[in-house]
Design an enzyme around this catalytic site. Structure first.
Site, PDB file in Angstrom:
ATOM      1  N   CYS A 100      58.830  26.223  31.619  1.00  0.00           N
ATOM      2  CA  CYS A 100      60.035  26.568  32.374  1.00  0.00           C
ATOM      3  C   CYS A 100      60.124  28.086  32.526  1.00  0.00           C
ATOM      4  CB  CYS A 100      61.266  26.036  31.645  1.00  0.00           C
ATOM      5  SG  CYS A 100      62.799  26.431  32.487  1.00  0.00           S
ATOM      6  N   TRP A 101      60.336  28.558  33.757  1.00  0.00           N
ATOM      7  CA  TRP A 101      60.432  29.992  34.025  1.00  0.00           C
ATOM      8  C   TRP A 101      61.828  30.511  33.702  1.00  0.00           C
ATOM      9  CZ3 TRP A 101      58.152  31.012  39.581  1.00  0.00           C
ATOM     10  CH2 TRP A 101      56.920  30.363  39.716  1.00  0.00           C
ATOM     11  N   GLU A 102      62.735  29.620  33.431  1.00  0.00           N
ATOM     12  CA  GLU A 102      64.150  30.008  33.239  1.00  0.00           C
ATOM     13  C   GLU A 102      64.688  30.687  34.490  1.00  0.00           C
ATOM     14  OE1 GLU A 102      63.811  32.534  29.868  1.00  0.00           O
ATOM     15  OE2 GLU A 102      62.403  31.124  28.987  1.00  0.00           O
TER      16      GLU A 102
END
Ligand code: SF4
Ligand code: SF4
Length: 153
Positions: free
Chosen positions: A42-44
Site C-alpha cells: 500500500c502506497w498510503e
C-alpha cells in the site's frame, strides 16, 4: 499505514479497485466486499479512502512505529467540492482541515494519442513532452556554465 475496509459499510461498488495505483484493492468473490490483498504494497496514497462513497476505508499505522490510538480520517464531499481531514493524535489533540477536490473531472484528460506527435528534434531535447509550455513558463530554469563552475553557494 495500509488500508483496511469496514465490511459492514462496504457495498462492493469497486471504486477502490479501479483507483488503486498498486492494484491491491480487490473484491472478495464470496462476500462481495473490498479488501486489501497486500497491505505491505500500500502506497498510503489515500486515493481509495477518498474515492469510497461509503466512507468504508481507513488507514492504520503499523504498531511498531505509529502511535496506537491515533487516526486519520478523510471525507470526500462531492457536492461541496471538498475533502475534510480529521487527524487525531494519541494525546487527544485533534486537527481538522478542509481542502478542495482537485481531481481532474472523469474523462477530461487527453490521452497521449490526442497530442500532436513530437518532432524528431524533440528526441534530442532534455525537456519532457510539452515542457515548458505545459508548466506555464517560457523557459525551464537551469544553471549557466559559470554557475556550474562556481557551484551553488
Ligand atoms: Fe491502494 Fe492507495 Fe488505497 Fe493503498 S491507499 S490501497 S495504494 S489506493
Ligand atoms: Fe467498498 Fe468503498 Fe471499495 Fe466501494 S469504494 S468497494 S464501498 S470499500
Amino acid at each position: 499505514m495500509p488500508t483496511f475496509v469496514y465490511m459492514t459499510r462496504c457495498d462492493g461498488c469497486g471504486h477502490c479497485v479501479d483507483i488503486c495505483p498498486s492494484d491491491i484493492m480487490h473484491i472478495d468473490p464470496t462476500y462481495r466486499r473490498a479488501y486489501n490483498i497486500e497491505p505491505n504494497m500500500c502506497w498510503e496514497c489515500y486515493s481509495c479512502v477518498k474515492a469510497c462513497p461509503q466512507n468504508a476505508i481507513d488507514c492504520r499505522g503499523y504498531a511498531d512505529f505509529a502511535p496506537m490510538g491515533h487516526s486519520v480520517r478523510a471525507l470526500r464531499e462531492e457536492e461541496k467540492g471538498t475533502i475534510s481531514w480529521k487527524i487525531k493524535f494519541r494525546d487527544g489533540r485533534e486537527k481538522n482541515f478542509v481542502s478542495p477536490i482537485r481531481t481532474t473531472p472523469w474523462g477530461s484528460i487527453k490521452s497521449a494519442a490526442d497530442y500532436e506527435a513530437p518532432s524528431l528534434d524533440a528526441m534530442k531535447s532534455q525537456e519532457l513532452a510539452h515542457e515548458p509550455e505545459a508548466l506555464n513558463i517560457d523557459v525551464l530554469p537551469a544553471l549557466t556554465p559559470d554557475q556550474l563552475k562556481l557551484g551553488v553557494l
